[in-house]
Design an enzyme around this catalytic site. Sequence first.
Site, PDB file in Angstrom:
ATOM      1  CG  HIS A  26      -1.922   1.039   1.289  1.00  0.00           C
ATOM      2  ND1 HIS A  26      -2.201   1.767   2.421  1.00  0.00           N
ATOM      3  CD2 HIS A  26      -2.778   1.493   0.340  1.00  0.00           C
ATOM      4  CE1 HIS A  26      -3.190   2.604   2.180  1.00  0.00           C
ATOM      5  NE2 HIS A  26      -3.547   2.476   0.919  1.00  0.00           N
ATOM      6  CG  HIS A  39      -3.831   9.586   0.344  1.00  0.00           C
ATOM      7  ND1 HIS A  39      -4.564  10.347   1.245  1.00  0.00           N
ATOM      8  CD2 HIS A  39      -4.557   8.464   0.120  1.00  0.00           C
ATOM      9  CE1 HIS A  39      -5.678   9.709   1.545  1.00  0.00           C
ATOM     10  NE2 HIS A  39      -5.701   8.561   0.883  1.00  0.00           N
TER      11      HIS A  39
END
Length: 249
Positions: A12, A54
Amino acid sequence: MNPWPYPLWIAHRGAGKLAPENTLAAFRVGASHGYRAFECDVKLSADGVPFLLHDATLQRTTPAHGVAGERDWNELARLDAGSWHSPAHAGEPIPSLETIAHYCLHNGFALNIEIKPTPGSEQETGYAVAREAARLWASEALKPLLSSFRPDALAAAKAADASLPRALLLDSLREGWLDDARALACVAIVANHAALDAAVIAQVHAAGMRALSYTVNDDATARRLAAAGIDGLITDVVDHFAPDTLIHS
């Protein structure tokens, strides 16, 4: 269903707990633990360059503030995206999608690109990211998997290059989720682990798609999903799960 070409375990944000997330350093840490598949978040700079980040804003992971997508790439590329994590990573830059693509292609790694638009730029981002991915992986058999929580971004990615595989991201099983995935010709759904069980995974498989889950960081969840027939597990704890271990038969 066609054979699934991606590894079961996916790092991730490029092993974004042990190193600054969404940086080349994080990918290298994940690779050092044996991972051969990675996930990252990609958005657009003001001048149209796909880059890894992000958040919509810069302040959590860089010394700068404000909306990242409102800055040109030459500004973003000079920011320190590593010091927030640890002194050892001070000066680590924000990478472009092109930089990460070259790293993955050179090493034979698979990539899941989450299209993460700055709010209001969903279609522009989906289209541009898909066009760039199509260019970068033009000669490769294994294409990156494009995923997004935003159906409009995925629709734009499909319009840009329908040959790239797509996946619908889901935090919960909202009304119409499977119809949306079908309409977008998705090859997979990527859902919060709490939303998945054997019945849901079987439903996804019956629709001709694969089921992946985020963010799986404990043994009990990994075992439960493996027993239910999961096709991919996205994890933060690359130092805990061995990626070459098949936990399902």
